[in-house]
Write an enzyme that holds these catalytic residues in place. Structure first.
Site, PDB file in Angstrom:
ATOM      1  N   ASP A 107      -2.647  -6.033   5.707  1.00 15.88           N
ATOM      2  CA  ASP A 107      -1.787  -6.219   4.546  1.00 15.88           C
ATOM      3  C   ASP A 107      -0.249  -6.858   5.197  1.00 15.88           C
ATOM      4  O   ASP A 107       0.755  -6.092   5.024  1.00 15.88           O
ATOM      5  CB  ASP A 107      -1.295  -5.081   3.545  1.00 15.88           C
ATOM      6  CG  ASP A 107      -0.577  -5.450   2.357  1.00 15.88           C
ATOM      7  OD1 ASP A 107      -0.678  -6.617   2.045  1.00 15.88           O
ATOM      8  OD2 ASP A 107       0.077  -4.775   1.848  1.00 15.88           O
ATOM      9  N   ALA A 120      12.733   1.433  -2.661  1.00 13.85           N
ATOM     10  CA  ALA A 120      11.595   0.396  -2.831  1.00 13.85           C
ATOM     11  C   ALA A 120      10.690   0.997  -3.838  1.00 13.85           C
ATOM     12  O   ALA A 120      10.388   2.209  -3.733  1.00 13.85           O
ATOM     13  CB  ALA A 120      11.295  -0.355  -1.683  1.00 13.85           C
ATOM     14  N   LYS A 171       7.919   8.660   0.785  1.00 14.75           N
ATOM     15  CA  LYS A 171       6.855   7.865   0.224  1.00 14.75           C
ATOM     16  C   LYS A 171       6.177   8.506  -1.051  1.00 14.75           C
ATOM     17  O   LYS A 171       5.339   9.470  -0.411  1.00 14.75           O
ATOM     18  CB  LYS A 171       5.903   6.758   0.829  1.00 14.75           C
ATOM     19  CG  LYS A 171       5.176   5.917   0.079  1.00 14.75           C
ATOM     20  CD  LYS A 171       4.451   4.888   1.083  1.00 14.75           C
ATOM     21  CE  LYS A 171       3.591   3.892   0.471  1.00 14.75           C
ATOM     22  NZ  LYS A 171       2.750   2.970   1.202  1.00 14.75           N
TER      23      LYS A 171
END
Length: 670
Positions: free
Chosen positions: A143, A25, A47
């Protein structure tokens, strides 16, 4: 001609440990890769923050925010939260590693259409359970959205990407003047002031549940700024507007989750979870088993176009290759809105609405006024009365069903009171009480330790307050059979019984072998408080000593000296000696000064005195010949000479036959 773009990170070994295998992603802040941890031999999600974000004036703040994600997530330990394993810097690359979750994210399910009602409620419950763990340690996610809700291959839900999470005490405003987060799920207080509390996450879950039940966001077909404006100025539309078969209880729950005033929402995810579970229990199967009609792609149920927010979410979902979800959702997909746009908005959520939609126009004096007939005026009057009554009924229902009249505060003074008195206080306030019990070192048995919700917190008037009643200090039983057992076994028995084992002491002991328990600091079999630290006294075996010198001493004296040193005595066979008297110690093993321990054995060899040997007959020999023969036989020689030993002949010897070796033989020579 098609152009193939190769990601330079593929195949890279990050920090000498994490081998990048595939990109999963990409978002506005970071890219997420599937990698292999060569050190531990497992799959992880890595990440990597976009390099350009670390440059320029704001670079330090982006790096700080990225690293804060690792620290915040590492504080959480819950099966519904994606675990963070590591965080570091490799050259100019800031990265963190997370649990790799094979499966998909919730956005992939929503692209197929609305979820079945029971599935939507179950997903929301699992998300709230994970958020409740964060809220308990003072963290707010900030979020919550479908991209950050992962579903593994066993259909378990995990919440990912606490990249926007901060300690509640630190989050009071958005310092940069920009609203961070996906606007479709933002609570009004985040938009107006940047303020954030656990109730902010509850709001986002309410929007998420609306989307799962209906298949669309509350405000489709509008720009992000328009969506944000409506979040601040309007209550979210009830899901039954799109899905008529949803009962009023579902509308009421979502209304409480998404109230514009944070004080009217559940205070944190734990309270919201309890309300959701209560709702699900009361819903009939014919509701739980139903699914809303799917939304036609590109339109809402009313046929309008998808909102830019919906399209952005769909676009973001298609930029990543299909496959498993990872611990980063969509890697920080962020909508940014200048906070100053809402600077004039009253942050409490109470907005003045204009009732008159057209200005009042004065009528010309010369225009004739046609007066209605009495019957028409009466009909209008009755109609007004009916409207007022209907409005009053609806308003009253709202006031007591979900408005301020539906809530009250938990009474003060419950903590520390006796359980019966606390229950009486709840009865007086019209609240139900549930009781659980827990041990407590400070609160007396039978008194209230804590309440859920806490004193002064909001609770529905038809809700219940849980009273945690003290069982007093937890008492544990000391195991028996500790003395005489091995130290390892005794410590294991104490730990199994719930005690803390303190540092052990040592003592020398002639009987107990090294490592055997001699004493326990508490009585075996006694009842002791659970926080009692138990100490063991453990044998170090016999004490060390040095072997004394006993050679030359009589056997009795030698044995007494050795016993005084704690040593035992053994005897070897006696040996003849011309130097040590019979019955005295000729030799010892170990020797004098050797290191030993009490109860060790010293072996003594006693002297048997000189041997009996044959005396040579030397009469008639010369003095020299006789002396040599006697010396060779082990005797000393003494000579008496007459007439100066004129003829040098041995005439007499005082010993014949046998005599002790080393004894003296006297010769007469003349």
């Amino acid at each position: 001609m098609a152009t193939t773009t190769t990601d330079p990170q593929l195949g890279r070994l990050v920090d000498g440990r994490y081998e990048i295998v595939a990109r999963v992603a990409r978002g506005g802040m970071a890219t997420v890769y599937r990698a292999r941890d060569r050190r531990l031999g497992r799959e992880v999600a890595v990440k990597i923050m976009h390099p350009h974000l670390a440059e320029g004036v704001d670079g330090a703040s982006f790096v700080s925010r990225f690293r804060r994600e690792a620290r915040a997530s590492a504080r959480l330990s819950h099966p519904g939260v994606v675990a963070v394993f590591d965080q570091g810097v490799d050259g100019d690359t800031s990265y963190l590693t997370m649990e790799y979750v094979p499966g998909h994210n919730l956005r992939a399910e929503l692209r197929e259409g609305p979820l079945r009602a029971d599935r939507a409620l179950d997903v929301a419950a699992q998300v709230l359970a994970a958020l409740a763990a964060a809220h308990r340690v003072g963290l707010v996610h900030r979020d919550v959205k479908p991209e950050n809700v992962l579903v593994d291959d066993e259909d378990r839900v995990k919440v990912a990407d606490f990249g926007l999470a901060r300690a509640v005490t630190e989050v009071t405003s958005t310092a940069t003047g920009t609203i961070l987060g996906t606007v479709a799920y933002l609570a009004p207080e985040v938009i107006t002031s940047g303020g954030c509390t656990p109730a902010t996450d509850v709001y986002a879950v309410g929007v998420l549940l609306h989307e799962m039940l209906t298949g669309a966001l509350p405000y489709p077909g509008e720009t992000p700024v328009q969506v944000a404006f409506r979040h601040v100025h309007e209550d979210l539309p009830p899901p039954s507007e799109r899905v008529p078969w949803l009962p009023a209880e579902v509308d009421a729950l979502l209304a409480s989750f998404t109230a514009r005033d944070p004080a009217r929402r559940p205070a944190h995810a734990g309270v919201a979870l309890a309300a959701l579970r209560a709702l699900r229990t009361g819903l009939p199967d014919d509701v739980l088993d139903r699914t809303a009609d799917p939304v036609v792609p590109g339109t809402t149920t009313a046929g309008s176009a998808l909102s830019p927010v919906d399209e952005a979410a769909a676009d973001d979902a298609t930029t990543s290759p299909p496959g498993p979800a990872v611990g980063a959702g969509s890697a920080d997909d962020v909508d940014e809105i200048p906070a100053a746009f809402f600077a004039d908005v009253v942050p409490t959520g109470h907005v003045t609405e204009h009732v008159v939609t057209a200005p009042t126009t004065a009528m010309p004096h010369d225009v004739p006024v046609r007066r209605p007939r009495r019957r028409r005026r009466a009909a209008v009057a009755w109609l007004c009365v009916a409207v007022l009554l209907a409005g009053g009924g609806v308003g009253g229902w709202w006031w007591f069903a979900d408005g301020p009249g539906a809530w009250t505060d938990v009474p003060a003074g419950l903590v520390g009171a006796e359980a019966e008195d606390a229950q009486a206080a709840l009865d007086a306030a019209g609240l139900a009480g549930r009781t659980t019990e827990a041990f407590d070192d400070e609160v007396a048995e039978g008194d209230v330790v804590s309440t859920e919700p806490g004193a002064g917190e909001p609770v529905r008037r038809d809700g219940a307050v849980t009273l945690v009643v003290s069982l007093g200090v937890e008492m544990l039983t000391v195991p028996t059979g500790l003395v005489g057992s091995a130290q390892r076994d005794a410590e294991a028995a104490l730990e199994d019984a719930g005690f803390t084992v303190g540092p052990s002491g040592g003592a020398y002991d002639d009987e107990a072998p090294e490592g055997e328990v001699l004493e326990v600091s508490v009585e075996e079999g006694a009842r002791e408080p659970h926080d009692t630290e138990v100490r063991l006294t453990v044998s170090q075996g016999p004490a060390p000593v040095q072997v004394p010198q006993v050679v030359g001493r009589s056997a009795q004296d030698a044995e007494q000296d050795l016993a005084a040193a704690g040593l035992r005595v053994d005897h070897a066979d006696p040996e003849h000696s011309t130097e040590v008297a019979e019955g005295h110690v000729l030799a010892q093993d170990p020797e004098q000064g050797s290191d030993a321990r009490r109860t060790d054995t010293v072996t003594l060899t006693l002297s048997a005195g000189p041997r009996e040997v044959k005396v040579p007959d030397v009469v008639g020999m010369s003095e020299q010949e006789a002396s040599d023969a006697l010396a060779d036989a082990g005797f000393e020689v003494d000579v008496n000479r007459y007439l100066g030993g004129l003829l040098d002949t041995v005439r007499f010897q005082d010993q014949t036959g046998k005599a002790p070796e080393g004894s003296t033989v006297t010769l007469t020579v003349w």
